[in-house]
Design a protein around this motif. Sequence first.
Motif, PDB file in Angstrom:
ATOM      1  N   PHE A   1     -12.167 -44.391 -39.415  1.00  0.00           N
ATOM      2  CA  PHE A   1     -12.278 -45.244 -40.605  1.00  0.00           C
ATOM      3  C   PHE A   1     -13.344 -44.698 -41.549  1.00  0.00           C
ATOM      4  CE2 PHE A   1     -13.835 -48.850 -43.023  1.00  0.00           C
ATOM      5  CZ  PHE A   1     -12.673 -49.519 -43.373  1.00  0.00           C
ATOM      6  N   GLU A   2     -14.559 -44.462 -41.027  1.00  0.00           N
ATOM      7  CA  GLU A   2     -15.646 -43.983 -41.869  1.00  0.00           C
ATOM      8  C   GLU A   2     -15.370 -42.574 -42.386  1.00  0.00           C
ATOM      9  OE1 GLU A   2     -17.881 -45.809 -42.908  1.00  0.00           O
ATOM     10  OE2 GLU A   2     -17.978 -47.496 -41.514  1.00  0.00           O
ATOM     11  N   LEU A   3     -14.716 -41.751 -41.573  1.00  0.00           N
ATOM     12  CA  LEU A   3     -14.417 -40.383 -41.998  1.00  0.00           C
ATOM     13  C   LEU A   3     -13.462 -40.377 -43.186  1.00  0.00           C
ATOM     14  CD1 LEU A   3     -14.806 -37.363 -41.455  1.00  0.00           C
ATOM     15  CD2 LEU A   3     -12.860 -37.472 -39.889  1.00  0.00           C
ATOM     16  N   VAL A   4     -12.449 -41.219 -43.154  1.00  0.00           N
ATOM     17  CA  VAL A   4     -11.492 -41.292 -44.255  1.00  0.00           C
ATOM     18  C   VAL A   4     -12.171 -41.822 -45.521  1.00  0.00           C
ATOM     19  CG1 VAL A   4      -9.374 -42.425 -45.068  1.00  0.00           C
ATOM     20  CG2 VAL A   4      -9.492 -41.512 -42.755  1.00  0.00           C
ATOM     21  N   VAL A   5     -13.018 -42.838 -45.374  1.00  0.00           N
ATOM     22  CA  VAL A   5     -13.755 -43.362 -46.527  1.00  0.00           C
ATOM     23  C   VAL A   5     -14.591 -42.262 -47.162  1.00  0.00           C
ATOM     24  CG1 VAL A   5     -15.548 -44.973 -47.271  1.00  0.00           C
ATOM     25  CG2 VAL A   5     -13.781 -45.732 -45.685  1.00  0.00           C
ATOM     26  N   PHE A   6     -15.233 -41.452 -46.338  1.00  0.00           N
ATOM     27  CA  PHE A   6     -16.050 -40.343 -46.835  1.00  0.00           C
ATOM     28  C   PHE A   6     -15.214 -39.340 -47.625  1.00  0.00           C
ATOM     29  CE2 PHE A   6     -17.178 -35.894 -45.740  1.00  0.00           C
ATOM     30  CZ  PHE A   6     -18.270 -35.757 -46.581  1.00  0.00           C
ATOM     31  N   LEU A   7     -13.999 -39.077 -47.159  1.00  0.00           N
ATOM     32  CA  LEU A   7     -13.171 -38.051 -47.791  1.00  0.00           C
ATOM     33  C   LEU A   7     -12.521 -38.523 -49.093  1.00  0.00           C
ATOM     34  CD1 LEU A   7     -11.414 -36.546 -44.621  1.00  0.00           C
ATOM     35  CD2 LEU A   7     -13.265 -35.525 -45.966  1.00  0.00           C
TER      36      LEU A   7
ATOM     37  N   PHE B   1      -4.121 -45.467 -35.324  1.00  0.00           N
ATOM     38  CA  PHE B   1      -4.726 -44.472 -36.218  1.00  0.00           C
ATOM     39  C   PHE B   1      -4.158 -44.583 -37.630  1.00  0.00           C
ATOM     40  CE2 PHE B   1      -6.334 -42.099 -32.498  1.00  0.00           C
ATOM     41  CZ  PHE B   1      -7.575 -41.744 -32.981  1.00  0.00           C
ATOM     42  N   LEU B   2      -2.839 -44.677 -37.745  1.00  0.00           N
ATOM     43  CA  LEU B   2      -2.216 -44.735 -39.076  1.00  0.00           C
ATOM     44  C   LEU B   2      -2.682 -45.965 -39.850  1.00  0.00           C
ATOM     45  CD1 LEU B   2       1.462 -43.619 -38.316  1.00  0.00           C
ATOM     46  CD2 LEU B   2      -0.296 -42.341 -39.553  1.00  0.00           C
ATOM     47  N   ILE B   3      -2.709 -47.115 -39.187  1.00  0.00           N
ATOM     48  CA  ILE B   3      -3.109 -48.342 -39.876  1.00  0.00           C
ATOM     49  C   ILE B   3      -4.572 -48.279 -40.298  1.00  0.00           C
ATOM     50  CG2 ILE B   3      -3.460 -50.836 -39.591  1.00  0.00           C
ATOM     51  CD1 ILE B   3      -0.989 -50.836 -37.760  1.00  0.00           C
ATOM     52  N   ARG B   4      -5.438 -47.761 -39.421  1.00  0.00           N
ATOM     53  CA  ARG B   4      -6.858 -47.677 -39.762  1.00  0.00           C
ATOM     54  C   ARG B   4      -7.102 -46.682 -40.892  1.00  0.00           C
ATOM     55  NH1 ARG B   4     -10.856 -51.202 -39.018  1.00  0.00           N
ATOM     56  NH2 ARG B   4     -12.457 -49.802 -38.247  1.00  0.00           N
ATOM     57  N   ILE B   5      -6.343 -45.591 -40.924  1.00  0.00           N
ATOM     58  CA  ILE B   5      -6.484 -44.608 -41.999  1.00  0.00           C
ATOM     59  C   ILE B   5      -6.103 -45.225 -43.342  1.00  0.00           C
ATOM     60  CG2 ILE B   5      -5.506 -42.479 -42.943  1.00  0.00           C
ATOM     61  CD1 ILE B   5      -5.387 -41.420 -40.053  1.00  0.00           C
ATOM     62  N   ILE B   6      -4.964 -45.927 -43.382  1.00  0.00           N
ATOM     63  CA  ILE B   6      -4.536 -46.571 -44.630  1.00  0.00           C
ATOM     64  C   ILE B   6      -5.513 -47.677 -45.015  1.00  0.00           C
ATOM     65  CG2 ILE B   6      -2.690 -47.880 -45.728  1.00  0.00           C
ATOM     66  CD1 ILE B   6      -0.726 -46.421 -43.872  1.00  0.00           C
ATOM     67  N   GLU B   7      -5.998 -48.424 -44.032  1.00  0.00           N
ATOM     68  CA  GLU B   7      -6.972 -49.482 -44.303  1.00  0.00           C
ATOM     69  C   GLU B   7      -8.256 -48.900 -44.885  1.00  0.00           C
ATOM     70  OE1 GLU B   7      -8.747 -53.426 -42.044  1.00  0.00           O
ATOM     71  OE2 GLU B   7      -8.376 -51.610 -40.877  1.00  0.00           O
ATOM     72  N   ALA B   8      -8.673 -47.749 -44.364  1.00  0.00           N
ATOM     73  CA  ALA B   8      -9.875 -47.088 -44.882  1.00  0.00           C
ATOM     74  C   ALA B   8      -9.675 -46.645 -46.325  1.00  0.00           C
ATOM     75  CB  ALA B   8     -10.232 -45.883 -44.009  1.00  0.00           C
ATOM     76  N   MET B   9      -8.483 -46.169 -46.660  1.00  0.00           N
ATOM     77  CA  MET B   9      -8.203 -45.782 -48.041  1.00  0.00           C
ATOM     78  C   MET B   9      -8.277 -46.991 -48.966  1.00  0.00           C
ATOM     79  SD  MET B   9      -5.055 -43.118 -47.346  1.00  0.00           S
ATOM     80  CE  MET B   9      -4.842 -42.708 -49.071  1.00  0.00           C
ATOM     81  N   GLY B  10      -7.760 -48.132 -48.515  1.00  0.00           N
ATOM     82  CA  GLY B  10      -7.856 -49.346 -49.308  1.00  0.00           C
ATOM     83  C   GLY B  10      -9.288 -49.831 -49.444  1.00  0.00           C
ATOM     84  N   ASN B  11     -10.046 -49.748 -48.361  1.00  0.00           N
ATOM     85  CA  ASN B  11     -11.437 -50.190 -48.405  1.00  0.00           C
ATOM     86  C   ASN B  11     -12.263 -49.320 -49.353  1.00  0.00           C
ATOM     87  OD1 ASN B  11     -13.631 -51.919 -47.187  1.00  0.00           O
ATOM     88  ND2 ASN B  11     -14.395 -49.913 -46.578  1.00  0.00           N
TER      89      ASN B  11
END
Length: 507
Positions: free
Chosen positions: A58-64, A113-123
């Motif tokens: 989650f945090e890694l995707v937010v960072f990217l 993983f897929l749901i958390r990645i998309i959720e991180a993009m939304g966050n």
Amino acid sequence: MLFTLPDFTKRQWLTLVVFGVADFCNAICVSLQAPFYPKEAERKGATATEYGLVFGIFELVVFLVSPFYGQNLNRIGPKFLFNGGIFTVGTCAILFGLLDKVEGHYPFIILSFLIRIIEAMGNAAFLTASFAIIAKEFPDNVATTFASLETFFGLGLIVGPTVGGALYEMGGYTTPFAVLGSALFLSAIMTAFVLPPNGEAEVNTKEGASLFKVLKIPGVLLASCSIIVTSMSIGFLQATLEPHLRQFSLSPVVLGLMFVINGGTYALTAPFYGWLCDKKVLPKVITVMGCISIIIGFSMVGPAPFFPGSTVLWVCIVGLVFHGLGIAAQLVASFTDALRTCVAHGFPNNLETYGLISGLWTSTFALGAFIGPSLAGILYDHMGFRNGTMVVVGLNAIVGIVVVIFICCAKRTPAYKEVVTQEDLKSNMSLTDSGSHLLSNGHHTPSGRANSVAIERPPGMNGIITCNSYKNRHGTWHMKDTGAVLIGPYSSSYGSLESRGFLESLA
């Protein structure tokens, strides 16, 4: 001076309230799975490493993705990005609650993983847009309103696991996600009606600003380092505080309260630090205060190896309070400082710059939140908690010392600067026969000299923009329509005008 409520307009109060509700609900949805997802994952055959990565990704995707959102905020539209982020997080929260219906180890983990990645993009979209809108909508109280929203977000992170656990006990795995995800949808509907329209695109974006250009500014780089070491300290305690406190055999309730101490202190004191920033206390001074507080806090929680004796519970509690004070000071001051520094170095005082700094703040915080727990586990295994805390203490000491040196060595902005404009040169040519002409202060000067105007503003600020809402970005004071004028002290809050009475006298 007493702490007084700012004089907001009705729309600004509505915006602040809706933002607070949205931040609170968003934080709950992001954090509510902590108490019971690991149990569900183990029931599906997942290992601790696997479901630990589900949280870490989650945090890694937010960072990217945050820098991308920040750099393209003006093209996407802040309101669209804000509401889109809320809807995405709400949808993902509900979908995450359906994972217990998935059979099989690998389908469960892959979908997690897929749901958390998309959720991180939304966050990331939600946070980046919200910080930028705050900077645009509250030009005179950026730090205060930013800190207030951080309070709501911090309270949401505290309440999320508690409410999630209670709803889990009442209705099973799906219930907390369905209830709180729906609440986030409702907050998105509220923002759709309350937030001001995006308006037209900004005009003063001749050159697209980039993250690398921003990070070349030493003051902004220091603010980014401050954010990283602060979020690292938060992640360090999240990963290692529980095993460190096992020696006291605390009950689950008391142990949970120990994790609330620093977050609760942060939520309560962040508005105070925001108020200090808006009252023209240098944000870098508050950053140094934050570094000192975190150093004191970590030295007490361990305690530090150079202190004799073993860990004492009440000393540990006091240390967590100091840690909360430190993270509040650094996180609030860093956003304010980075934005002011960018404008002072020539970046346009507009929504594009706000979005860029918002993306930078969100991204660097996520980077520290990703590194912190990862590094903490390694340090705890090889050095133990007390010695491992010295790494966090050392990083904060380095940042604090460098900021102090920067404050001492930074060049002071001159009080007044003489600016010669094209209009002055043309006017001067037409008045050469008259022998003299008036300066802006009403005195005469010999002909042949350009009409000079004394102004006071940060170096590199190429215009005067007042921005109490999105609608006035093309108003009277737009940089292309504005001649140079003599104004009083410029606002420390991103381009607002403080000496309105003086300006009216010039009309």
